[in-house]
Design an enzyme around this catalytic site. Structure first.
Site, PDB file in Angstrom:
ATOM      1  N   ALA A  91       1.053  -1.320  -0.379  1.00  0.00           N
ATOM      2  CA  ALA A  91       0.080  -0.402  -0.569  1.00  0.00           C
ATOM      3  C   ALA A  91       1.261   1.398   0.008  1.00  0.00           C
ATOM      4  O   ALA A  91       0.345   2.686  -0.106  1.00  0.00           O
ATOM      5  CB  ALA A  91      -1.056  -0.395   1.385  1.00  0.00           C
ATOM      6  N   ILE A 108       2.189   1.982  -6.548  1.00  0.00           N
ATOM      7  CA  ILE A 108       0.873   2.096  -7.552  1.00  0.00           C
ATOM      8  C   ILE A 108      -0.059   1.853  -5.904  1.00  0.00           C
ATOM      9  O   ILE A 108      -1.312   2.096  -5.641  1.00  0.00           O
ATOM     10  CB  ILE A 108       0.289   0.448  -7.907  1.00  0.00           C
ATOM     11  CG1 ILE A 108       1.499   0.646  -9.628  1.00  0.00           C
ATOM     12  CG2 ILE A 108      -1.066   0.534  -7.779  1.00  0.00           C
ATOM     13  CD1 ILE A 108       1.108  -0.613 -10.064  1.00  0.00           C
ATOM     14  N   ASP A 144       2.017  -2.893   4.522  1.00  0.00           N
ATOM     15  CA  ASP A 144       3.354  -2.583   3.360  1.00  0.00           C
ATOM     16  C   ASP A 144       4.371  -2.578   4.791  1.00  0.00           C
ATOM     17  O   ASP A 144       4.484  -3.452   5.080  1.00  0.00           O
ATOM     18  CB  ASP A 144       3.460  -1.241   2.705  1.00  0.00           C
ATOM     19  CG  ASP A 144       4.438  -1.327   1.512  1.00  0.00           C
ATOM     20  OD1 ASP A 144       5.555  -2.078   1.134  1.00  0.00           O
ATOM     21  OD2 ASP A 144       4.132  -1.087   0.530  1.00  0.00           O
ATOM     22  N   ARG A 200       9.130  -1.301 -12.304  1.00  0.00           N
ATOM     23  CA  ARG A 200       9.660  -1.531 -13.734  1.00  0.00           C
ATOM     24  C   ARG A 200      11.073  -0.208 -14.063  1.00  0.00           C
ATOM     25  O   ARG A 200      10.209   0.916 -13.743  1.00  0.00           O
ATOM     26  CB  ARG A 200       9.302  -1.353 -15.368  1.00  0.00           C
ATOM     27  CG  ARG A 200       8.428  -2.681 -15.989  1.00  0.00           C
ATOM     28  CD  ARG A 200       8.468  -2.600 -17.137  1.00  0.00           C
ATOM     29  NE  ARG A 200       7.117  -1.943 -17.894  1.00  0.00           N
ATOM     30  CZ  ARG A 200       6.708  -1.638 -18.483  1.00  0.00           C
ATOM     31  NH1 ARG A 200       7.945  -2.398 -19.405  1.00  0.00           N
ATOM     32  NH2 ARG A 200       6.093  -0.976 -18.959  1.00  0.00           N
ATOM     33  N   SER A 212       0.811  -6.845  -9.254  1.00  0.00           N
ATOM     34  CA  SER A 212       2.385  -7.572  -8.998  1.00  0.00           C
ATOM     35  C   SER A 212       2.756  -8.303 -10.826  1.00  0.00           C
ATOM     36  O   SER A 212       1.877  -9.398 -10.978  1.00  0.00           O
ATOM     37  CB  SER A 212       3.099  -8.026  -8.505  1.00  0.00           C
ATOM     38  OG  SER A 212       2.160  -7.908  -6.681  1.00  0.00           O
ATOM     39  N   ASN A 213       4.033  -8.055 -11.077  1.00  0.00           N
ATOM     40  CA  ASN A 213       4.626  -7.992 -12.676  1.00  0.00           C
ATOM     41  C   ASN A 213       5.476  -9.260 -12.294  1.00  0.00           C
ATOM     42  O   ASN A 213       6.136  -9.645 -10.995  1.00  0.00           O
ATOM     43  CB  ASN A 213       4.501  -7.273 -12.788  1.00  0.00           C
ATOM     44  CG  ASN A 213       3.811  -5.710 -14.246  1.00  0.00           C
ATOM     45  OD1 ASN A 213       2.764  -6.198 -14.684  1.00  0.00           O
ATOM     46  ND2 ASN A 213       4.116  -4.912 -13.769  1.00  0.00           N
ATOM     47  N   ASP A 230      -5.157  -2.539 -20.005  1.00  0.00           N
ATOM     48  CA  ASP A 230      -5.000  -2.643 -21.148  1.00  0.00           C
ATOM     49  C   ASP A 230      -6.699  -2.297 -22.283  1.00  0.00           C
ATOM     50  O   ASP A 230      -6.645  -1.421 -23.066  1.00  0.00           O
ATOM     51  CB  ASP A 230      -4.457  -4.499 -21.255  1.00  0.00           C
ATOM     52  CG  ASP A 230      -3.175  -4.501 -20.616  1.00  0.00           C
ATOM     53  OD1 ASP A 230      -1.786  -3.610 -20.936  1.00  0.00           O
ATOM     54  OD2 ASP A 230      -2.899  -5.578 -20.582  1.00  0.00           O
ATOM     55  N   HIS A 249      -0.608 -10.350 -20.272  1.00  0.00           N
ATOM     56  CA  HIS A 249      -1.116  -8.520 -19.912  1.00  0.00           C
ATOM     57  C   HIS A 249       0.999  -8.048 -19.534  1.00  0.00           C
ATOM     58  O   HIS A 249       1.852  -7.586 -19.165  1.00  0.00           O
ATOM     59  CB  HIS A 249      -0.940  -8.437 -18.773  1.00  0.00           C
ATOM     60  CG  HIS A 249      -0.784  -7.165 -16.944  1.00  0.00           C
ATOM     61  ND1 HIS A 249      -1.812  -6.099 -18.889  1.00  0.00           N
ATOM     62  CD2 HIS A 249      -0.442  -6.364 -16.265  1.00  0.00           C
ATOM     63  CE1 HIS A 249      -1.327  -4.845 -17.769  1.00  0.00           C
ATOM     64  NE2 HIS A 249      -0.344  -4.772 -16.255  1.00  0.00           N
ATOM     65  N   MET A 297      -2.332   2.198 -13.244  1.00  0.00           N
ATOM     66  CA  MET A 297      -2.488   1.110 -12.814  1.00  0.00           C
ATOM     67  C   MET A 297      -3.238   1.060 -11.781  1.00  0.00           C
ATOM     68  O   MET A 297      -4.184   0.476 -11.208  1.00  0.00           O
ATOM     69  CB  MET A 297      -0.968   0.612 -12.779  1.00  0.00           C
ATOM     70  CG  MET A 297      -1.393  -1.123 -12.162  1.00  0.00           C
ATOM     71  SD  MET A 297      -2.071  -2.062 -13.282  1.00  0.00           S
ATOM     72  CE  MET A 297      -3.874  -2.657 -12.990  1.00  0.00           C
TER      73      MET A 297
END
Length: 332
Positions: free
Chosen positions: A9, A13, A34, A82, A119-120, A151, A180, A231
């Site tokens: 949190a 994002i 967090d 990223r 989460s990527n 997207d 994604h 996001m």
């Protein structure tokens, strides 16, 4: 009474996502977790005069358990963002352990919650969560979602812009299926509502922009961040749809789900043997009620789908293998 939890949190994002969820009257309790700064974020947004109470938690003193206890919905943007030159798959080794350990916590303390993974790389992290839940004996594919709404949001914006300034206010709906990440994101512009007419070069440019829209943000922020605000908007939109459906108001959204367990319906010929794929899902009180109707793709889009399916096979296998390889170390 609805308790929503945001894991991660205090991040780029997590903070705007928490702010947006605080505005929802569907939520009565908001728990923010967090590894740092979550109590500060909670104190800040607790001053907003909407009905929900807010509490922030850190790892000390069983903070994750306290945050998750009694949760109805858990949204997970935890992980690192990223950086320039990174693909979502580059993030895998960094974020996979975070997602695995978060999934263990959810399986232990909130096994019946709706779980929304941001989460990527989503193509791999959602299978990680599924594998953890299976090992814990609590897997319900109707309640696990990979959030691909950004997207959908980008496609609506970009197609609207491409159709001229006079029509920018129109709400364009473009089916986005697949995954994604990059070329796994497949916009079916031929099925746009309202319909649009572009030449092939324009369509290809739009597809590339939708697939790699995140790179625009990384570049524009000059290496200082990624797509956090858009996001957060997309994540909140999807979370609210899930809660509205749980409250009895049917909703249909696109999401990366376990199509092998849920059944791919009219998408079966596209999905093939894949376990996960982003498709339209009809949401109800228990999560996914059914997979939505299939959409006829044109020849160009069929080519995009083949590329996406090939890449997704590897992405999914990577997530499954990660859990298998680290299960003993993680106590699974």
């Amino acid at each position: 009474m609805v308790k929503a939890v945001v894991i991660g949190a205090a991040g780029g994002i997590g903070q705007p996502l928490s702010l947006l969820l605080k505005q929802s009257t569907l939520i009565s309790e908001l728990a923010l977790y967090d590894v740092v700064n979550a109590p500060g974020v909670a104190a800040d947004i607790s001053h907003i005069n909407t009905p929900s109470t807010v509490q922030g938690y850190l790892p000390a003193d069983g903070g994750l358990e306290k945050a998750l206890k009694g949760a109805d919905i858990v949204v997970v943007p935890a992980g690192v963002p990223r950086k320039p030159g990174m693909t979502r798959d580059d993030l895998f080794n960094i974020n996979a352990s975070i997602v695995r350990d978060t999934a263990i916590g959810i399986a232990t303390h909130a096994p019946k919650a709706f779980v929304l993974i941001i989460s990527n790389p989503v193509n791999s992290t959602v299978p990680i969560v599924a594998e953890v839940f299976k090992k814990k004996g609590v897997y319900d594919p109707k309640r696990l979602f990979g959030v691909t709404t950004l997207d959908v949001v980008r496609a609506s914006t970009f197609v609207s812009e491409a159709n001229g300034a006079s029509e920018k206010s129109l709400e364009y709906s473009i089916p986005i299926v697949g995954g994604h990440s990059g070329e796994t994101i497949v916009p079916l512009i031929s099925a746009s509502q309202p319909s649009v007419s572009f030449d092939q070069s324009k369509i290809e440019a739009l597809v590339k922009r939708i697939q790699f829209g995140g790179d625009e943000v990384v570049k524009a922020k000059d290496g200082a961040g990624s797509a956090t605000l858009s996001m957060a908007f997309a994540g909140a939109r999807f979370a609210i749809s899930v809660l509205e459906a749980a409250a009895g108001k049917a909703r249909t959204e696109y999401s990366y789900v376990d199509v092998k367990a849920l059944g791919a319906g009219e998408w079966s010929s596209v999905v093939g043997d894949l376990t996960f794929f982003s498709v339209p899902v009809k949401l109800g009180k228990d999560g996914v009620e059914s997979v939505g109707a299939g959409i006829k793709a044109n020849e160009y889009e069929q080519g995009l789908l083949k590329v996406a399916v090939d890449q997704l096979n590897g992405n999914i296998s990577k997530g499954v293998a990660f859990v298998a390889d680290t299960a003993a170390k993680a106590g699974l």
